[in-house]
Design a protein around this motif. Sequence first.
Motif, PDB file in Angstrom:
ATOM      1  N   LEU A 337       0.821  -1.203   0.000  1.00 32.51           N
ATOM      2  CA  LEU A 337       0.000   0.000   0.000  1.00 32.51           C
ATOM      3  C   LEU A 337       0.859   1.259   0.000  1.00 32.51           C
ATOM      4  O   LEU A 337       0.530   2.247  -0.671  1.00 32.51           O
ATOM      5  CB  LEU A 337      -0.929  -0.008   1.216  1.00 32.51           C
ATOM      6  CG  LEU A 337      -2.074  -1.019   1.182  1.00 32.51           C
ATOM      7  CD1 LEU A 337      -2.841  -1.004   2.503  1.00 32.51           C
ATOM      8  CD2 LEU A 337      -3.027  -0.718   0.023  1.00 32.51           C
ATOM      9  N   LEU A 338       1.964   1.240   0.753  1.00 38.69           N
ATOM     10  CA  LEU A 338       2.862   2.390   0.751  1.00 38.69           C
ATOM     11  C   LEU A 338       3.447   2.628  -0.641  1.00 38.69           C
ATOM     12  O   LEU A 338       3.547   3.772  -1.101  1.00 38.69           O
ATOM     13  CB  LEU A 338       3.982   2.176   1.765  1.00 38.69           C
ATOM     14  CG  LEU A 338       3.582   2.277   3.243  1.00 38.69           C
ATOM     15  CD1 LEU A 338       4.758   1.900   4.142  1.00 38.69           C
ATOM     16  CD2 LEU A 338       3.084   3.673   3.575  1.00 38.69           C
ATOM     17  N   GLY A 341       0.687   3.931  -2.911  1.00 40.24           N
ATOM     18  CA  GLY A 341       0.373   5.309  -2.557  1.00 40.24           C
ATOM     19  C   GLY A 341       1.441   6.281  -3.012  1.00 40.24           C
ATOM     20  O   GLY A 341       1.129   7.371  -3.519  1.00 40.24           O
ATOM     21  N   PHE A 342       2.707   5.895  -2.864  1.00 42.77           N
ATOM     22  CA  PHE A 342       3.776   6.778  -3.290  1.00 42.77           C
ATOM     23  C   PHE A 342       3.786   6.947  -4.808  1.00 42.77           C
ATOM     24  O   PHE A 342       4.049   8.040  -5.330  1.00 42.77           O
ATOM     25  CB  PHE A 342       5.122   6.234  -2.802  1.00 42.77           C
ATOM     26  CG  PHE A 342       6.260   7.182  -3.038  1.00 42.77           C
ATOM     27  CD1 PHE A 342       6.428   8.305  -2.235  1.00 42.77           C
ATOM     28  CD2 PHE A 342       7.143   6.979  -4.084  1.00 42.77           C
ATOM     29  CE1 PHE A 342       7.464   9.182  -2.447  1.00 42.77           C
ATOM     30  CE2 PHE A 342       8.184   7.853  -4.301  1.00 42.77           C
ATOM     31  CZ  PHE A 342       8.356   8.968  -3.485  1.00 42.77           C
ATOM     32  N   ILE A 344       1.170   6.748  -6.807  1.00 39.14           N
ATOM     33  CA  ILE A 344       0.058   7.628  -7.171  1.00 39.14           C
ATOM     34  C   ILE A 344       0.404   9.084  -6.834  1.00 39.14           C
ATOM     35  O   ILE A 344       0.172  10.004  -7.634  1.00 39.14           O
ATOM     36  CB  ILE A 344      -1.224   7.189  -6.445  1.00 39.14           C
ATOM     37  CG1 ILE A 344      -1.644   5.796  -6.934  1.00 39.14           C
ATOM     38  CG2 ILE A 344      -2.342   8.198  -6.648  1.00 39.14           C
ATOM     39  CD1 ILE A 344      -2.820   5.215  -6.169  1.00 39.14           C
ATOM     40  N   TYR A 345       0.995   9.287  -5.660  1.00 40.14           N
ATOM     41  CA  TYR A 345       1.380  10.641  -5.260  1.00 40.14           C
ATOM     42  C   TYR A 345       2.404  11.215  -6.222  1.00 40.14           C
ATOM     43  O   TYR A 345       2.331  12.395  -6.611  1.00 40.14           O
ATOM     44  CB  TYR A 345       1.955  10.589  -3.844  1.00 40.14           C
ATOM     45  CG  TYR A 345       2.543  11.898  -3.373  1.00 40.14           C
ATOM     46  CD1 TYR A 345       1.730  12.930  -2.921  1.00 40.14           C
ATOM     47  CD2 TYR A 345       3.928  12.094  -3.392  1.00 40.14           C
ATOM     48  CE1 TYR A 345       2.278  14.131  -2.488  1.00 40.14           C
ATOM     49  CE2 TYR A 345       4.481  13.292  -2.969  1.00 40.14           C
ATOM     50  CZ  TYR A 345       3.652  14.315  -2.521  1.00 40.14           C
ATOM     51  OH  TYR A 345       4.197  15.492  -2.095  1.00 40.14           O
TER      52      TYR A 345
END
Length: 598
Positions: A337-338, A341-342, A344-345
Amino acid sequence: MTAFDRGRRLFATACLLLVSAVTPAAFGAAAAPAAAAAVPAALPPAAGGLSALARAGDGRLTFGIQTATAKKVDTRPAFTYSATAGAMVTDYVGLLNYADQPVTLKVYASDAFNTNAGGFDLLPADKTPHDVGAWVGLGQTAVTVPAKATVIIPFKLAVPADTTPGDHAGGIVASVTTRATDAKGNVVNVEQRVGLRVYLRVAGTLVAKLTIVNASATYHGTLNPFGTGRMDLQYTVRNEGNVRLAGRQAVRLSNVFGTTLRGSGFESLPELLPGNEYTVQVPISKVLPALRSSASVTLDPVAIVGDKNPPAPPATVRAAFWAVPWTLLAIIAVVVLLVVGFIIYSRVRAPRKGRPGGTAKKPGAHVAKVGAAAALLAVALLGTGVLPSARADAAPPKGSLLVQPYDGLDTSPPQVVTSGPCPGGDSIIARMKGPGFPAEGAVVRNNSPISLYQRTSAGGLVIPLSDTFKNIAGDQNPPVKLTGTYTITVACIQKLIFGTSLGDFTGTLKFASPTKYSYVGTRPSPEPSPSLSAPPATEGDPAQTFAAPPSPGTVDLAGSGSTHDEGGLLAAVVIFAVVATVVGGLLYFRRRPESEPS
C-alpha cells in the motif's frame, strides 16, 4: 535535486532498510535448531479410579486387597484367566487391614470400562454389572477384618455358555463408607474403595482392531511475523475388536511446500478395552505457518504383555487445517500500500513534459540506482546463505558409512558412522532409501548441527538414527514391510543452503526378514557398541498395567521429509516479495517524465 527525486531516494532507502531488517530476522528464525521434543507428563489417576491400597489420611481407614491362594496372599498383579464358554474358575482374594482397629469391608464385583481419558475404572456400587462383574460369585459380601490382620475369602467365576469370544474385564472391590464433615459443616458419606482387576479371555475367534475417528486440527498463530505457532490435534481412538490393546502413535504434518514433519515425544497409548473409546488431545508446538497443511495420525496396535493376538493393521486418519501468517501478510500488505500510494502521489506531483523549467533526467542514473539496490540485496541474501556458493554445483565427494550393530533386529537401536569428517558444511541430514520408501528417501536423522555428534579417531561422525527400523518403517504412509536391500546416506550440508550436499556417506544393509538385518560391506573389528539408548518399551512389564493415559503435552517438530528447510523457504518468499516491491518501484520511477526544478 527536485522534490520528486528526494522523495524517491527516501522511499528507496526505507525499502532497503526494511529488507536488511527482514533478512536476518527471517533467516535467524529459520536457522534456530529445533528444540528437543518434550515428552508429555502422565495424568493423575482418574477420579474414582482403583488402587490396591487405601492409605490413611485425615482420619480415613487404611486397608488393601490382594490376590491370594487358599492360605496366603500372593504377588499376582491381577486375576487373569483363559477359559471356554461355560467354564467355572475358583480363586481367592485377600483383604488386608493395616489399621489399629477392626474394619468391616463391603466386597463386590463389577464391570470395567475406560474413562474419557483412557484410564481403567469399575462401575460404581449402585450400577448393575452385566459382564465379568455379574459372573463373579463371592463367598461373603461383608467381611470384618481384625486389626493388623488378613482375611482370605474364596470366589467363583462362572462363564456363561453363550459368552462371546475375546477379552472381558472387571474387578473385585473392597470398600468402606464413613461419615465426614465437609468445609460447609455438612455431614457427608465418604466411600473409600480399592480393587483388583479381573481379566478373562474366552476361547474363540479373536479380532484385534483399533480405529481413529473424529480427527481435527486447529492452528493458533503468533504476533511474531516470523514466529511459529501451536497446532492442537484431537482424535478419538476406538477398540472395535474383541481383545484389549495398547497402541503406538505417530503424528506427521505436511504442507504446501512439500515439507513433512514428524512428531516425537508421544507415549504409547494405554490399555483400551473392547468396545471402549477415549479422546486424545495433543498440542504440537513450533509449527510454522505454511498455509494449507494437514496432520496425519497413524496408530499401530500393540498386544498387552502375555497376550497372543492375531495381526492387527495400523489405523491412519488425516485432518486438514489452515496455518496462515496473518501478521506477516499484514506487513506485506502495508508495504504494498505504501508503494502504491507513493506511486500515485508521484504521478500527481510530477510535472508534464514541456513545462517551463523542466529538466530531463538521464535514464542512466535510474538504472544505476536499480543496479546498486539489486547488488545490495544480493549481498544481503548471500550473507544469509540463500544463494549457494559456486562449489555447490560440483558433485559432492563420496565416502562410506557403517551401520551398527552389523547384525541386528528391527527393534535394535541403530547408529551410523561416517568414514571421515564432513568436507564442508555445518550440519548433516540422513535418509534411508529402498523398497517401500519414497523416491527421495525417508529421513532417519533430521537436519542437525555436526557439533552434536561424537567423532572417531579418523574424524568420522557417530550418528544415532532417530528411531528403530521397525518404527521408521511403520511411520511411512502406507507402512512398509522391510525386505530386501536398503541404503542410508548421510549428507553434509550448509543448513541454510537448500538441497545442496557438500559430501555424501553411504552404507547398505539387507533385511533377510522383516525383523532381521545385516550390514553389507567391510566390517571393522572390534565393533563399537551403539551409543543410542534403547527406545521405551511399548508393552510394559507383567507387574504393571496401563493405568494412566498420556496427558496433553508439548511435542516439538523438526523438518524430516524434504530437502528444504521450511523456515528458510518461508523467509525466502518474504524477502522475494519485498525485493520485488522495491525493484518494481524503482523501475517504475525510471520511466517518469521530466522532473520539476528544485
